[in-house]
Design an enzyme around this catalytic site. Structure first.
Site, PDB file in Angstrom:
ATOM      1  N   ASP A   1       0.857  -1.185   0.000  1.00  0.00           N
ATOM      2  CA  ASP A   1       0.000   0.000   0.000  1.00  0.00           C
ATOM      3  C   ASP A   1       0.895   1.237   0.000  1.00  0.00           C
ATOM      4  O   ASP A   1       2.107   1.148  -0.180  1.00  0.00           O
ATOM      5  CB  ASP A   1      -0.919  -0.027   1.213  1.00  0.00           C
ATOM      6  CG  ASP A   1      -0.137  -0.010   2.526  1.00  0.00           C
ATOM      7  OD1 ASP A   1       0.913  -0.675   2.588  1.00  0.00           O
ATOM      8  OD2 ASP A   1      -0.564   0.657   3.478  1.00  0.00           O
TER       9      ASP A   1
ATOM     10  N   HIS B   1       1.760  -9.074  -3.564  1.00  0.00           N
ATOM     11  CA  HIS B   1       0.703  -8.099  -3.275  1.00  0.00           C
ATOM     12  C   HIS B   1       1.327  -6.702  -3.254  1.00  0.00           C
ATOM     13  O   HIS B   1       2.004  -6.312  -2.298  1.00  0.00           O
ATOM     14  CB  HIS B   1       0.055  -8.410  -1.931  1.00  0.00           C
ATOM     15  CG  HIS B   1      -0.998  -7.409  -1.544  1.00  0.00           C
ATOM     16  ND1 HIS B   1      -2.251  -7.411  -2.098  1.00  0.00           N
ATOM     17  CD2 HIS B   1      -0.966  -6.358  -0.686  1.00  0.00           C
ATOM     18  CE1 HIS B   1      -2.960  -6.417  -1.587  1.00  0.00           C
ATOM     19  NE2 HIS B   1      -2.197  -5.763  -0.724  1.00  0.00           N
TER      20      HIS B   1
ATOM     21  N   ASP C   1       0.989 -17.677  -4.649  1.00  0.00           N
ATOM     22  CA  ASP C   1       1.523 -16.554  -5.420  1.00  0.00           C
ATOM     23  C   ASP C   1       0.358 -15.826  -6.067  1.00  0.00           C
ATOM     24  O   ASP C   1       0.098 -15.962  -7.260  1.00  0.00           O
ATOM     25  CB  ASP C   1       2.508 -17.067  -6.473  1.00  0.00           C
ATOM     26  CG  ASP C   1       3.257 -15.934  -7.158  1.00  0.00           C
ATOM     27  OD1 ASP C   1       3.087 -14.766  -6.736  1.00  0.00           O
ATOM     28  OD2 ASP C   1       4.002 -16.206  -8.118  1.00  0.00           O
TER      29      ASP C   1
ATOM     30  N   GLU D   1       2.524 -10.443   0.502  1.00  0.00           N
ATOM     31  CA  GLU D   1       2.871  -9.038   0.425  1.00  0.00           C
ATOM     32  C   GLU D   1       4.390  -8.880   0.494  1.00  0.00           C
ATOM     33  O   GLU D   1       5.121  -9.786   0.904  1.00  0.00           O
ATOM     34  CB  GLU D   1       2.200  -8.247   1.548  1.00  0.00           C
ATOM     35  CG  GLU D   1       2.258  -6.744   1.327  1.00  0.00           C
ATOM     36  CD  GLU D   1       1.269  -5.968   2.182  1.00  0.00           C
ATOM     37  OE1 GLU D   1       1.061  -4.778   1.902  1.00  0.00           O
ATOM     38  OE2 GLU D   1       0.701  -6.553   3.131  1.00  0.00           O
TER      39      GLU D   1
END
Length: 619
Positions: free
Chosen positions: A192, A542, A591, A600
Site C-alpha cells: 500500500d 501483493h 503466489d 505481500e
C-alpha cells in the site's frame, strides 16, 4: 503490510487468482533445493519428498552426465512444518564450479543447478534496489531501475499533511492539530502507500547495521555498496550507496517529529479494540507521529501518483518516538564524519525524542483508523532498551550505560539481547540494541561485551539446534507460521551470522545458508520466494503498482523483492481464507496478487534479505 484493498477495477475477486504454471514456470518438483545455486566450498543440501522408510540411493551428475558424487539419503520422516515425509541429501563434497549439475534420488530428479564461488553475488544489489523502487516523493527514473517499465511519476511529491480529525471507527473523536508537517519522501511501507515510523525504524537500522558491521570488521564486504555500486540517485557523491538509500528514509522519519511546545490529546495506557479511547492532554513536543497514509484504503491496481485521496498524520506514539530516538542516534554515529551537519540534526532529534518518550512512556496507537495498518505495540520496554543502547553507543554518556546494566535485556535470561523464543520485528527490538552494543567498537568494556555477545550467541545456538529438527533446515520449530514468516527466518539468520562473527564456528554460517536455501527454493512448495530468482520465482506479490497480471499497463515486480511467505495463523485475505484447515504451516501460501496475508512485500522484510545476502557474499 496488512493492506486491505478495493477491487475497484475488477468486478469480482475471482479475476485475480494464483499465478498459473506457464511454459516459463516449471511445475513443482519433489527434489527441493536452492534454485539459485550453491557455493563451491559451502554446504549443499536438498530435501526430497518420498514416503520410503529406507534410505534412497542418490548421485550427482555433471552437465555431461558423469557421476561426480553418490550416496544414500537420510530418512527424516514426517516433517511437522510441511506435513511431508522427507529424505535429506547432503552432497557438499561436490566442489567443482559448473552449470548443469543434477541430483538424482531414487526415482526423483532435480532441475539443473549451479555451483559457483559466489552464487548470491547479485542478490544484495537487487534487495537494495527494492527500496528505490518504492520511494515516495520523487519520480522513479528508468536509468536506476531493473526495467524501463518500472519508471513512474512521483507519488505524493509535496506531502504536507495535518493531523486526522473527526470520529474513528471505535467512536473516538480526534481534535486534529494546528500545524502541518512536510513529510515528503521516505519509502512506501509495503503493498500500500502508507508510511509508518515503527517499520521505518527497524528497516533503516538493519541497513545501517549491515554497514556498521562491515566497517567494524574491516571486512571484504566494506566495498560491496561503495559509491556507484548501488545504481541509485546520489551515486557519485562520494558516499556509500547503502547510506544514501537509508538517508532517504531517515529524512522522512525526522519530518514526522512534532514541534517543541505542542500540546496534543492522546490516549495514555491501554486502548481496548472497538472502544472509544480516553484522550489526555499531554506535552507532545519531540514525540513522533506513528504514521501517515490515506483516509481510506486505496484501490487496486494503482500507482501512488494516481491515488488522489487526502492523507493525514495519525497520532503520535511512544513506540514511534523511541524509533526515532534509536535511529537518530545511530544516524548521528554513522554520519559523524561523512556529513557532520546531518549527524548533528539526527542527534538533536534523537535527544528530543528520547526526552519526550521519558515524559510520555505509554502512548499507544489504535487499530481504529481506516486506510492503513495499526502497527501496534503494547510493550515498549524493548524500544527503551534499544534507544538507550543507540544513544550510549553514540555519546558514551555513562548515564545511559547505567540504565543498560540494570536492564533485563542486557543482563541475560529468557528475554536477553535476542530471545531464543522470539524474532526481531517492528514490535520486538531488544536484539537491535544488543547487536549495536556488540558491534560498535569500544562501546562496552570487555566483561560487558562478553555478556552481550554471549546472549546473542545463546540465541543463535538455539536457532541452530531448531534447524536440525526440521526437514527443510529452518531455525524454528512447530507448524504454526505467522505473518511475514520469511522475514522472521531471515532475522534469525542475522543472529546466527553474528554468532559466526563472534565465534568463527562455521556451523552458524551454514545455518544462514540454510535459511537462504529455504527462501530460494528448498521448501515444500519448491518455490523461490524472491522475485526474479530461481526457476519458480514469485511473480504476483501483493503490491498495488506491480500488478501486470491484473492490468498489462502496470509492470511486473523487479527482481529482489521477498514475499512475506507462509502464514497459517492469520489467514485474513480472501485467498488465505479458502485454505483454512487445508494446509500445514509451510504450505499455507499462494503466489496471488490479492493474498496480502501471504504474499505481500515490505521494507522490513527486504532489509534482512539485504543484510543476509551481503553477509553471505562477504568473503
Amino acid at each position: 503490510m496488512r493492506a486491505h484493498f478495493l477491487l475497484t477495477a475488477i468486478g469480482v475477486a475471482t479475476a485475480m487468482v494464483a499465478a498459473p504454471v506457464t511454459a516459463q514456470t516449471p511445475p513443482a518438483g519433489t527434489v527441493q533445493m536452492s534454485q539459485v545455486g550453491f557455493e563451491r566450498g559451502g554446504p549443499k543440501v536438498a530435501t526430497v519428498v518420498d514416503r520410503a522408510t529406507r534410505p534412497l540411493p542418490w548421485h550427482v551428475v555433471d552437465a555431461a552426465g558423469k557421476t561426480v558424487a553418490e550416496g544414500r539419503s537420510e530418512v527424516f520422516g514426517r516433517d511437522e512444518a510441511s506435513g511431508n515425509h522427507v529424505h535429506i541429501v547432503r552432497f557438499s563434497t561436490v566442489q567443482t564450479e559448473g552449470k548443469g549439475y543434477r541430483l538424482i534420488v531414487g526415482d526423483h530428479e532435480s532441475r539443473p543447478f549451479v555451483i559457483d564461488e559466489h552464487p548470491h553475488a547479485r542478490l544484495k544489489y537487487d534487495a537494495l534496489a527494492y527500496f528505490y523502487a518504492n520511494r515516495a516523493g520523487e519520480p522513479l527514473l528508468a536509468r536506476y531501475l531493473a526495467r524501463p517499465d518500472l519508471a513512474r511519476p512521483a507519488g505524493n511529491p509535496d506531502e504536507k499533511a495535518t493531523c486526522f480529525s473527526g470520529r474513528d471507527s471505535a467512536g473516538t473523536v480526534w481534535p486534529g492539530c494546528s500545524y502541518t508537517l512536510d513529510v515528503t519522501g521516505g519509502w512506501y511501507d509495503a503493498g500500500d502507500f502508507g508510511k509508518y515510523v515503527v517499520n521505518a525504524g527497524i528497516s533503516v537500522w538493519t541497513l545501517l547495521n549491515a554497514y556498521e558491521r562491515a566497517e567494524a570488521l574491516q571486512s571484504p564486504g566494506r566495498a560491496a555498496f561503495a559509491d556507484g555500486k548501488g545504481r541509485i540517485p546520489g551515486s557519485g557523491n562520494g558516499v556509500n550507496d547503502l547510506l544514501d538509500e537509508a538517508r532517504h528514509e531517515i529524512e522522512f522519519m525526522l519530518r514526522m517529529q512534532i514541534p517543541e511546545g505542542t500540546q496534543a490529546q492522546l490516549p495514555v495506557g491501554p486502548v481496548k479494540p472497538g472502544v472509544p479511547a480516553t484522550l489526555t492532554t499531554v506535552d507532545a513536543g519531540g514525540m513522533v507521529h506513528h504514521k501517515v497514509h490515506g483516509a481510506k484504503w486505496s484501490g487496486f491496481p494503482l500507482r501512488p501518483g494516481e491515488d488522489k485521496q487526502p492523507r493525514y498524520l495519525y497520532p503520535a506514539s511512544t513506540a514511534a518516538t523511541l524509533n526515532l530516538a534509536a535511529v537518530g542516534a545511530q544516524c548521528a554515529r554513522v554520519w559523524r564524519t561523512i556529513d557532520p551537519a546531518f549527524a548533528a540534526r539526527c542527534m538533536t532529534a534523537a535527544r528530543a525524542a528520547f526526552k519526550a518518550a521519558l515524559r510520555n512512556r505509554d502512548i499507544r496507537t489504535t487499530a481504529s483508523f481506516d486506510g492503513g495498518g495499526p502497527y501496534g505495540d503494547d510493550d515498549v520496554s524493548d524500544e527503551f532498551y534499544w534507544a538507550t543502547a543507540e544513544l550510549y553507543a553514540t555519546t558514551r554518556n555513562p548515564a545511559y550505560l547505567t540504565a543498560l546494566r540494570t536492564s533485563r535485556y542486557m543482563l541475560g535470561g529468557p528475554n536477553s539481547g535476542a530471545s531464543a523464543t522470539g524474532d526481531m520485528d517492528f514490535a520486538h527490538t531488544a536484539a537491535l540494541g544488543s547487536i549495536t552494543l556488540a558491534t560498535v567498537p569500544g562501546a562496552l568494556s570487555t566483561d560487558d561485551l562478553v555478556t552481550v555477545r554471549a546472549n546473542l550467541t545463546r540465541a543463535a545456538a538455539d536457532y541452530l539446534r531448531q534447524s536440525t529438527t526440521q526437514g527443510y533446515g529452518v531455525p524454528r520449530t512447530g507448524s504454526n507460521y505467522d505473518w511475514g514468516s520469511n522475514s522472521g527466518l531471515l532475522n534469525r539468520a542475522i543472529v546466527m551470522a553474528l554468532a559466526f562473527d563472534y565465534t568463527g564456528d562455521w556451523n552458524y554460517r551454514n545455518g544462514v545458508i540454510q535459511v537462504l536455501d529455504y527462501v530460494l527454493g528448498r521448501n515444500p512448495l519448491d518455490q523461490s520466494y524472491v522475485t526474479g530468482y530461481g526457476d519458480r520465482p514469485v511473480v504476483n506479490p501483493h503490491h498495488r503498482a506491480w500488478a501486470h497480471s491484473l492490468d498489462a499497463s502496470y509492470p511486473a515486480p523487479p527482481p529482489g523483492a521477498v514475499s512475506g511467505g507462509p502464514n497459517s495463523t492469520n489467514m485474513a485475505d480472501d485467498v488465505a481464507k479458502t485454505m483454512r484447515g487445508k494446509c500445514v504451516g509451510q504450505t499455507c501460501w499462494r503466489d496471488a496478487l490479492q493474498a496480502y496475508a501471504l504474499n505481500e512485500v515490505a521494507i522490513n522484510w527486504n532489509a534482512p534479505l539485504l543484510w543476509v545476502s551481503a553477509f553471505i557474499d562477504d568473503r
